[in-house]
Design a protein around this motif. Structure first.
Motif, PDB file in Angstrom:
ATOM      1  N   PHE A  69      -0.883  11.872  -2.267  1.00 11.60           N
ATOM      2  CA  PHE A  69      -1.314  10.848  -3.203  1.00 11.60           C
ATOM      3  C   PHE A  69      -2.024   9.801  -2.370  1.00 11.60           C
ATOM      4  CE2 PHE A  69      -0.576   6.709  -5.216  1.00 11.60           C
ATOM      5  CZ  PHE A  69      -1.130   6.943  -6.459  1.00 11.60           C
ATOM      6  N   GLY A  70      -3.298   9.598  -2.655  1.00 11.65           N
ATOM      7  CA  GLY A  70      -4.106   8.675  -1.862  1.00 11.65           C
ATOM      8  C   GLY A  70      -3.603   7.246  -1.893  1.00 11.65           C
ATOM      9  N   ARG A  71      -3.914   6.518  -0.850  1.00 10.43           N
ATOM     10  CA  ARG A  71      -3.467   5.128  -0.694  1.00 10.43           C
ATOM     11  C   ARG A  71      -3.899   4.281  -1.890  1.00 10.43           C
ATOM     12  NH1 ARG A  71      -5.427   0.300   1.306  1.00 10.43           N
ATOM     13  NH2 ARG A  71      -3.986  -0.892   2.582  1.00 10.43           N
ATOM     14  N   THR A  72      -2.935   3.564  -2.454  1.00 14.75           N
ATOM     15  CA  THR A  72      -3.214   2.633  -3.537  1.00 14.75           C
ATOM     16  C   THR A  72      -2.433   1.350  -3.276  1.00 14.75           C
ATOM     17  OG1 THR A  72      -3.303   2.366  -5.946  1.00 14.75           O
ATOM     18  CG2 THR A  72      -1.356   3.431  -5.083  1.00 14.75           C
ATOM     19  N   SER A  74       4.298   6.793 -11.242  1.00 13.79           N
ATOM     20  CA  SER A  74       3.110   5.988 -10.916  1.00 13.79           C
ATOM     21  C   SER A  74       2.006   6.799 -10.238  1.00 13.79           C
ATOM     22  CB  SER A  74       3.490   4.800 -10.032  1.00 13.79           C
ATOM     23  OG  SER A  74       4.202   3.826 -10.777  1.00 13.79           O
ATOM     24  N   ARG A  75       2.341   7.932  -9.662  1.00 17.63           N
ATOM     25  CA  ARG A  75       1.316   8.798  -9.074  1.00 17.63           C
ATOM     26  C   ARG A  75       0.445   9.416 -10.161  1.00 17.63           C
ATOM     27  NH1 ARG A  75       5.234  12.674  -5.898  1.00 17.63           N
ATOM     28  NH2 ARG A  75       6.376  12.258  -7.837  1.00 17.63           N
ATOM     29  N   ALA A 132       0.871  -1.178   0.000  1.00 14.61           N
ATOM     30  CA  ALA A 132       0.000   0.000   0.000  1.00 14.61           C
ATOM     31  C   ALA A 132       0.907   1.227   0.000  1.00 14.61           C
ATOM     32  CB  ALA A 132      -0.903  -0.003   1.218  1.00 14.61           C
ATOM     33  N   ILE A 133       0.795   2.051  -1.034  1.00 11.65           N
ATOM     34  CA  ILE A 133       1.629   3.242  -1.182  1.00 11.65           C
ATOM     35  C   ILE A 133       0.762   4.477  -1.022  1.00 11.65           C
ATOM     36  CG2 ILE A 133       3.181   4.523  -2.723  1.00 11.65           C
ATOM     37  CD1 ILE A 133       4.296   1.802  -1.917  1.00 11.65           C
ATOM     38  N   VAL A 160       6.559   9.802   1.778  1.00 13.41           N
ATOM     39  CA  VAL A 160       6.097   8.526   1.234  1.00 13.41           C
ATOM     40  C   VAL A 160       5.859   7.544   2.375  1.00 13.41           C
ATOM     41  CG1 VAL A 160       6.648   6.599  -0.305  1.00 13.41           C
ATOM     42  CG2 VAL A 160       7.398   8.914  -0.889  1.00 13.41           C
ATOM     43  N   PHE A 161       4.724   6.840   2.290  1.00 15.37           N
ATOM     44  CA  PHE A 161       4.386   5.792   3.266  1.00 15.37           C
ATOM     45  C   PHE A 161       4.235   4.480   2.511  1.00 15.37           C
ATOM     46  CE2 PHE A 161       3.338   9.602   5.435  1.00 15.37           C
ATOM     47  CZ  PHE A 161       3.385   9.333   6.798  1.00 15.37           C
ATOM     48  N   ILE A 162       4.897   3.442   3.019  1.00 10.78           N
ATOM     49  CA  ILE A 162       4.774   2.099   2.453  1.00 10.78           C
ATOM     50  C   ILE A 162       4.150   1.216   3.518  1.00 10.78           C
ATOM     51  CG2 ILE A 162       5.993   0.112   1.468  1.00 10.78           C
ATOM     52  CD1 ILE A 162       8.214   2.062   0.592  1.00 10.78           C
ATOM     53  N   ASN A 163       2.996   0.653   3.211  1.00  9.50           N
ATOM     54  CA  ASN A 163       2.263  -0.201   4.153  1.00  9.50           C
ATOM     55  C   ASN A 163       2.030   0.495   5.495  1.00  9.50           C
ATOM     56  OD1 ASN A 163       2.129  -2.292   2.245  1.00  9.50           O
ATOM     57  ND2 ASN A 163       4.195  -2.934   2.788  1.00  9.50           N
TER      58      ASN A 163
END
Length: 191
Positions: A121-124, A144-145, A55-56, A63-66
């Motif tokens: 950038f919303g969670r994807t 990718s955003r 989940a990015i 930036v947040f990962i998971n």
């Protein structure tokens, strides 16, 4: 210009997206060359930030990962770069903040323009067989955003070494051309 290891992740049938043998997957922090998903005839180079199932999310340029923030530290020295448009007719000077991010133990530098409102950038969630890529110039990167994830079949290889670098010039005279060569970038590892 860079050297790219086309064998870093497996073997492909030439001139196709078909993989004969896939023995390794891209890892977070790898810099990869891939077919641009919007226009597959064009190659792009970006950093892998998300793997299948991750989940990015980006909150205020972080930036947040998971759900966990990517560790980063701001470097206090002043940093700027010149963005020269094709043909050299317009130059745009950018003063930036320089950051060092650590993704899965790999350190790399990113830049962001100060004073701009934080970009979100919303969670994807990265789908199976895809990676989420981002440029290191975070405020000026189509990645990718903007156009989504990159499927594994589009990945051409892992970027290894810069072997030639030259800035855009206003003219094509030999003195201008020679001055535009960026000697300090030759044979640098891509990190």
């Amino acid at each position: 210009h860079i050297f790219v290891s086309k064998f870093a992740y497996g073997l492909s049938i030439p001139f196709t997206n078909a993989k004969i043998l896939q023995y390794k997957q891209p890892e977070r922090g790898d810099v990869i060359v891939f077919k641009y998903p919007v226009e597959p005839g064009t190659d792009y180079i970006k950093r892998v930030m998300g793997l299948p199932g991750d989940a990015i999310e980006v909150r205020q340029d972080e930036v947040f990962i998971n759900g966990h923030p990517v560790p980063r530290q701001r470097i206090t020295k002043t940093y700027s770069y010149m963005d020269v448009q094709q043909g050299g007719s317009m130059a745009d000077d950018h003063v930036c903040e320089l950051w060092v991010e650590t993704v899965d133990g790999k350190k790399h530098q990113t830049i962001q323009e100060p004073g701009r409102m934080g970009h979100d950038f919303g969670r994807t969630v990265v789908p199976p067989g895809h990676v989420f890529v981002m440029g290191d110039n975070r405020d000026n990167s189509s990645d990718s955003r903007v156009w989504g994830t990159v499927q594994h079949d589009y990945i051409k290889g892992k970027a290894l070494i810069v072997w030639w670098s030259r800035a855009n010039t206003d003219g094509w005279s030999l003195p201008n051309w020679l001055k535009s060569i960026r000697w300090g970038r030759f044979f640098r590892l891509v990190q």
